[in-house]
Design an enzyme around this catalytic site. Structure first.
Site, PDB file in Angstrom:
ATOM      1  N   TYR A   1       9.506 -19.381 -15.208  1.00 51.89           N
ATOM      2  CA  TYR A   1      10.405 -18.141 -15.239  1.00 51.89           C
ATOM      3  C   TYR A   1      12.095 -18.612 -15.244  1.00 51.89           C
ATOM      4  CZ  TYR A   1      12.700 -14.317 -12.981  1.00 51.89           C
ATOM      5  OH  TYR A   1      12.769 -12.969 -12.849  1.00 51.89           O
TER       6      TYR A   1
ATOM      7  N   TYR B   1      16.589 -15.247  -6.787  1.00 52.41           N
ATOM      8  CA  TYR B   1      15.234 -16.444  -6.479  1.00 52.41           C
ATOM      9  C   TYR B   1      15.688 -18.173  -6.170  1.00 52.41           C
ATOM     10  CZ  TYR B   1      11.404 -18.577  -9.617  1.00 52.41           C
ATOM     11  OH  TYR B   1      10.638 -19.202  -9.716  1.00 52.41           O
TER      12      TYR B   1
HETATM   13  N1  LIG Z   1       5.244 -13.189 -10.616  1.00 49.41           N
HETATM   14  C1  LIG Z   1       6.117 -13.456 -10.808  1.00 49.41           C
HETATM   15  O1  LIG Z   1       7.666 -12.511 -11.410  1.00 49.41           O
HETATM   16  C2  LIG Z   1       6.582 -15.010 -11.911  1.00 49.41           C
HETATM   17  C3  LIG Z   1       7.200 -14.774 -12.596  1.00 49.41           C
HETATM   18  C4  LIG Z   1       7.209 -15.897 -13.873  1.00 49.41           C
HETATM   19  C5  LIG Z   1       6.527 -17.017 -13.678  1.00 49.41           C
HETATM   20  N2  LIG Z   1       5.501 -16.603 -12.440  1.00 49.41           N
HETATM   21  C6  LIG Z   1       4.682 -17.657 -11.798  1.00 49.41           C
HETATM   22  O2  LIG Z   1       3.128 -17.726 -11.660  1.00 49.41           O
HETATM   23  C7  LIG Z   1       2.757 -18.527 -11.625  1.00 49.41           C
HETATM   24  C8  LIG Z   1       1.956 -17.960 -10.298  1.00 49.41           C
HETATM   25  O3  LIG Z   1       2.538 -17.069  -9.258  1.00 49.41           O
HETATM   26  P1  LIG Z   1       2.183 -15.158  -8.895  1.00 49.41           P
HETATM   27  O4  LIG Z   1       3.392 -14.382  -9.429  1.00 49.41           O
HETATM   28  O5  LIG Z   1       0.626 -15.087  -9.692  1.00 49.41           O
HETATM   29  O6  LIG Z   1       1.911 -15.464  -7.720  1.00 49.41           O
HETATM   30  P2  LIG Z   1       0.451 -15.921  -6.811  1.00 49.41           P
HETATM   31  O7  LIG Z   1       1.068 -15.664  -5.275  1.00 49.41           O
HETATM   32  O8  LIG Z   1      -0.224 -14.562  -7.451  1.00 49.41           O
HETATM   33  O9  LIG Z   1      -0.314 -17.411  -7.266  1.00 49.41           O
HETATM   34  C9  LIG Z   1       0.473 -19.138  -6.918  1.00 49.41           C
HETATM   35  C10 LIG Z   1      -0.996 -19.285  -6.267  1.00 49.41           C
HETATM   36  O10 LIG Z   1      -0.397 -20.240  -5.626  1.00 49.41           O
HETATM   37  C11 LIG Z   1      -0.705 -20.681  -4.480  1.00 49.41           C
HETATM   38  N3  LIG Z   1      -0.471 -21.744  -3.655  1.00 49.41           N
HETATM   39  C12 LIG Z   1       0.947 -21.687  -3.169  1.00 49.41           C
HETATM   40  N4  LIG Z   1       1.434 -23.351  -2.691  1.00 49.41           N
HETATM   41  C13 LIG Z   1       0.123 -23.647  -3.316  1.00 49.41           C
HETATM   42  C14 LIG Z   1      -0.114 -25.296  -2.731  1.00 49.41           C
HETATM   43  N5  LIG Z   1       0.011 -26.183  -2.588  1.00 49.41           N
HETATM   44  N6  LIG Z   1      -1.316 -25.730  -3.942  1.00 49.41           N
HETATM   45  C15 LIG Z   1      -2.261 -25.184  -4.096  1.00 49.41           C
HETATM   46  N7  LIG Z   1      -1.819 -23.185  -4.210  1.00 49.41           N
HETATM   47  C16 LIG Z   1      -0.612 -23.317  -3.679  1.00 49.41           C
HETATM   48  C17 LIG Z   1      -0.922 -19.466  -3.278  1.00 49.41           C
HETATM   49  O11 LIG Z   1      -1.641 -19.406  -2.903  1.00 49.41           O
HETATM   50  C18 LIG Z   1      -1.446 -18.498  -4.695  1.00 49.41           C
HETATM   51  O12 LIG Z   1      -2.385 -18.259  -5.171  1.00 49.41           O
HETATM   52  C19 LIG Z   1       3.580 -19.270  -9.916  1.00 49.41           C
HETATM   53  O13 LIG Z   1       4.356 -20.670 -10.411  1.00 49.41           O
HETATM   54  C20 LIG Z   1       4.775 -18.513 -10.627  1.00 49.41           C
HETATM   55  O14 LIG Z   1       5.991 -19.151 -10.039  1.00 49.41           O
HETATM   56  C21 LIG Z   1       5.794 -15.554 -11.285  1.00 49.41           C
END
Ligand SMILES: NC(=O)c1ccc[n+]([C@@H]2O[C@H](COP(=O)([O-])OP(=O)(O)OC[C@H]3O[C@@H](n4cnc5c(N)ncnc54)[C@H](O)[C@@H]3O)[C@@H](O)[C@H]2O)c1
Length: 250
Positions: free
Chosen positions: A180, A190
Site C-alpha cells: 500500500y 494508516y
Molecule cells: N484493503 C485495502 O485498502 C488494501 C490496500 C492495499 C493493500 N492491501 C493489502 O492487501 C492484503 C489483503 O488485505 P485485504 O484488504 O484483502 O483484507 P482482508 O482482511 O480480507 O485480508 C487480510 C487477511 O489476513 C488474515 N490474517 C491476519 N493475520 C494473520 C495471520 N497472523 N496469519 C495468517 N493470516 C492472517 C486475515 O484473516 C485476512 O483473511 C493485505 O496485505 C493488505 O495490507 C489492502
C-alpha cells in the site's frame, strides 16, 4: 476465462477468510485462469469461513464464468506469525480456536502441502495478509509491541513463507504480495507501524527477488493496491484501509 492460461498450475493464497478481501478475488481469478487454488486461513477466522462455505453463503461470489463454483483444493489453517509450531506461545497453542487445527505454523502448512501433493506441489504463492493491532493509532503513539507485531505479521511473514515454500515450488514459480502506498508517503489513519511494515515488505520484495531468483529461479513481486473496504460484512468505505487489522484470538 482470462487470457492467461494457468491450467496445471497449483496456487496458494495465504490470507483468505471470507469473500470480501483481495485474497478471495485473486483466488477466483487464478481459478478462472485454470489454476487449482488452496488457501491459508487464519485460525481465529477458520470456523466462520468454513461455515460460510458449507452453508453456501458465498456461492454468489464463488460463481465462475463457467457456471461452476470456485472450489478450494485445500483450506489450510495458517498463522503466519509463526514459522514453526514451537514458536507459538502456549496460550495460542491451547486457545480454543487453535488447539484442534493441527500445526498452523508456516512450516506446518508446508508439510501438509508435501503430504497432500508430493515433493514439488506449488507454482504460485500469493501473500494477501496483514495485521496491525494498533493500526488506528498514529505511529507516534504506537507501542513497541504493536509495531513489531505489524511488521512481523505483515512483512516478515513473506520471508517466512518464501523460506519454507520456495524449495517446494516447481520451476519458474512466482510469489506475489500486496502493499500500500503508505509505505512511501504519510497517510493519516494508516498507523500502528503498518506503513513501516509495507515499506519493509517492498524492500524485502526487491531483495527476495534477487536471492530467490538466483537460488531457485522463482519471481517475487508486490502489487500496490488502492484503498478498498475489504472486511465482511461490508461497512462504509474506509479510505485508506490497512487490510485486516483483526487481532482478536479469543
Ligand atoms: N484493503 C485495502 O485498502 C488494501 C490496500 C492495499 C493493500 N492491501 C493489502 O492487501 C492484503 C489483503 O488485505 P485485504 O484488504 O484483502 O483484507 P482482508 O482482511 O480480507 O485480508 C487480510 C487477511 O489476513 C488474515 N490474517 C491476519 N493475520 C494473520 C495471520 N497472523 N496469519 C495468517 N493470516 C492472517 C486475515 O484473516 C485476512 O483473511 C493485505 O496485505 C493488505 O495490507 C489492502
Amino acid at each position: 476465462m482470462l487470457k492467461i492460461d494457468l491450467t496445471g498450475k497449483r496456487a496458494l493464497v495465504a490470507g483468505v477468510a471470507d469473500d470480501a478481501g483481495f485474497g478471495f478475488a485473486i483466488a477466483k481469478s487464478l481459478a478462472e485462469a485454470g489454476a487449482s487454488v488452496s488457501v491459508g486461513t487464519w485460525p481465529p477466522a477458520l470456523n466462520i469461513f468454513m461455515n460460510l462455505l458449507d452453508r453456501g453463503k458465498m456461492d454468489e461470489s464463488r460463481m465462475l464464468s463457467s457456471g461452476q463454483l470456485l472450489q478450494f483444493e485445500k483450506v489450510y489453517p495458517l498463522d503466519a506469525a509463526y514459522d514453526t509450531l514451537a514458536d507459538a506461545p502456549e496460550d495460542i497453542r491451547t486457545n480454543k480456536r487453535y488447539k484442534d487445527t493441527g500445526d498452523f505454523s508456516i512450516e506446518g502448512m508446508a508439510a501438509r502441502f508435501v503430504a497432500d501433493f508430493g515433493d514439488k506441489p506449488l507454482d504460485i504463492v500469493v501473500h494477501s495478509l496483514a495485521n496491525g493491532p494498533e493500526v488506528k493509532k498514529p505511529l507516534l503513539d504506537t507501542s513497541r509491541a504493536g509495531y513489531l507485531t505489524a511488521v512481523s505479521v505483515s512483512a516478515y511473514s513473506l520471508i517466512g513463507l518464501a523460506a519454507k515454500l520456495a524449495p517446494l515450488m516447481r520451476d519458474h514459480g512466482a510469489f506475489l504480495s500486496l502493499t500500500y502506498m503508505a509505505s512511501e508517503r504519510a497517510i493519516p489513519g494508516y498507523g500502528g507501524g503498518m506503513s513501516s511494515a509495507k515499506a519493509a515488505l517492498e524492500s524485502d520484495t526487491r531483495v527476495l527477488a534477487y536471492e530467490i531468483g538466483r537460488r531457485y529461479g522463482h519471481r517475487v513481486n508486490t502489487i500496490s493496491a488502492g484503498p478498498y473496504a475489504s472486511r465482511r460484512p461490508p461497512g462504509p468505505v474506509r479510505s485508506p484501509s490497512p487490510g485486516s487489522c483483526r487481532s482478536r484470538r479469543s
